[in-house]
Design a protein around this motif. Sequence first.
Motif, PDB file in Angstrom:
ATOM      1  N   UNK A  41       1.232  16.348  -1.402  1.00 12.26           N
ATOM      2  CA  UNK A  41       0.185  17.346  -1.170  1.00 12.26           C
ATOM      3  C   UNK A  41      -1.130  16.664  -0.801  1.00 12.26           C
ATOM      4  N   UNK A  42      -1.475  15.619  -1.548  1.00  9.06           N
ATOM      5  CA  UNK A  42      -2.716  14.885  -1.268  1.00  9.06           C
ATOM      6  C   UNK A  42      -2.671  14.280   0.136  1.00  9.06           C
ATOM      7  N   UNK A  43      -1.524  13.653   0.465  1.00  6.97           N
ATOM      8  CA  UNK A  43      -1.386  13.039   1.786  1.00  6.97           C
ATOM      9  C   UNK A  43      -1.453  14.091   2.886  1.00  6.97           C
ATOM     10  N   UNK A  44      -0.877  15.275   2.627  1.00 12.00           N
ATOM     11  CA  UNK A  44      -0.896  16.343   3.624  1.00 12.00           C
ATOM     12  C   UNK A  44      -2.320  16.802   3.890  1.00 12.00           C
ATOM     13  N   UNK A  45      -3.107  16.957   2.830  1.00  5.32           N
ATOM     14  CA  UNK A  45      -4.508  17.357   2.999  1.00  5.32           C
ATOM     15  C   UNK A  45      -5.270  16.306   3.806  1.00  5.32           C
ATOM     16  N   UNK A  49       7.585  16.191  -9.667  1.00  5.77           N
ATOM     17  CA  UNK A  49       6.217  16.681  -9.742  1.00  5.77           C
ATOM     18  C   UNK A  49       5.212  15.685  -9.204  1.00  5.77           C
ATOM     19  N   UNK A  50       5.363  14.419  -9.605  1.00  3.05           N
ATOM     20  CA  UNK A  50       4.435  13.387  -9.157  1.00  3.05           C
ATOM     21  C   UNK A  50       4.560  13.147  -7.661  1.00  3.05           C
ATOM     22  N   UNK A  67       0.815  -1.222   0.000  1.00  2.84           N
ATOM     23  CA  UNK A  67       0.000   0.000   0.000  1.00  2.84           C
ATOM     24  C   UNK A  67       0.847   1.270   0.000  1.00  2.84           C
ATOM     25  N   UNK A  68       2.078   1.164  -0.467  1.00  5.00           N
ATOM     26  CA  UNK A  68       2.962   2.330  -0.431  1.00  5.00           C
ATOM     27  C   UNK A  68       2.975   3.048  -1.782  1.00  5.00           C
ATOM     28  N   UNK A  69       3.003   4.388  -1.727  1.00  6.23           N
ATOM     29  CA  UNK A  69       3.135   5.186  -2.944  1.00  6.23           C
ATOM     30  C   UNK A  69       4.501   4.943  -3.576  1.00  6.23           C
ATOM     31  N   UNK A  70       4.533   4.845  -4.891  1.00  4.83           N
ATOM     32  CA  UNK A  70       5.804   4.745  -5.606  1.00  4.83           C
ATOM     33  C   UNK A  70       5.666   5.408  -6.973  1.00  4.83           C
ATOM     34  N   UNK A  71       6.582   6.293  -7.265  1.00  2.98           N
ATOM     35  CA  UNK A  71       6.665   6.909  -8.582  1.00  2.98           C
ATOM     36  C   UNK A  71       7.885   6.334  -9.283  1.00  2.98           C
ATOM     37  N   UNK A  72       7.715   5.877 -10.524  1.00  2.00           N
ATOM     38  CA  UNK A  72       8.873   5.374 -11.267  1.00  2.00           C
ATOM     39  C   UNK A  72       8.793   5.827 -12.727  1.00  2.00           C
TER      40      UNK A  72
END
Length: 357
Positions: free
Chosen positions: A280-284, A273-274, A172-177
């Motif tokens: 930002x989404x997680x902060x909100x 950017x991603x 369930x972890x975010x990953x950008x690649x």
Amino acid sequence: MKVTMVGISGSGKTTYMSSLYETLGDAGQNDAGFCLAPRSMQPFDKAILSIGDFSRFSLADTFSWPDGTQQTTVWPFTVFYNSKPVTYFDWIDYRGGILTEITDIPDSNDTSEITKSEISDLASHIELSNAVILVVDAFVLTYYSNIKEARHRSGARRIHEIFTTYSRVYPNRNLTFVIMLTKADTVDSKWKSDNYAPLIERGLEVFNQMVSLCKQNPDWQGGIVPVSAVGEGNAKRTVVPTGDVMHPFKSEDKIIGFPAPLNAEHVLFYCLGQTLKQMKVEAHKSIKQREKELSEVLKKAGLVNKIWSLITRKPDAESIARAILEEKNKDYEVLSQFEPHIEPLLNKALERVRRIA
């Protein structure tokens, strides 16, 4: 924020650093308003030295390729937009041979302690990274007609093995690649039509298992883009078949024109950017969650709690909850300073980076 490059030896990781210098260094060719510089809290003379260290990657100064990375190096960078700092990140460049050693070691008991340490370091960097750049030689992808062989020779198979494990451990972890197809200028012209569309399709085919992982993980964001450190027509490649099944060909690349990197900045912009968008989404979400928790505390923190706080001279539950929320709000305020730059970064990246749906 951390960005790590993953690729076998010779795939072009260190040379990509050169294209970043030529494109985003203080004297770079980028016209989008973004700039990249080593992060330094030192006095001016020491800061100049750190920039000079980055400039050793310049292809325009020597017209020769940089030496491959012999040991893992962490580069702290600052990204500027119109001379103002946008965000900070650590860039990890490691010895490419480690990727081969991870999957080729027959008996871990025979592995040297140095190699074990390097593998452990690489795993830690990947584990802590917000974004990962998967580096693969575009020429290798197109040289072999057999997809399985191309997958093996390019390192795609090893990369898939690593990130399959990553997916299992962190479901369930975010990953950008980003799948970065290096040396795009060296492939045959048939792969370059329609802004390298055939080469991109070939890359997606070779990395089909990574594409599948991305589709299975809703928190993953993937992209693919062809890149060249010197640009079209500025390098000449000589290829000689060897007849050796282990090493089917030898190649030599010579820089013959002034370097004009292709798509180098788009890779980094997509990663940053991603990642910033996800943050930002997680902060909100975090702020809303803590506001909800504060509301619950306030419901429970009645008059008795306040009287007890006065008697004991200790903060009441409401004060503690508000202090925690205020601290988290400060974290978000730092991120919010970057918010105006997130979309420009991502939009610039998506001019060339194709999303993996």
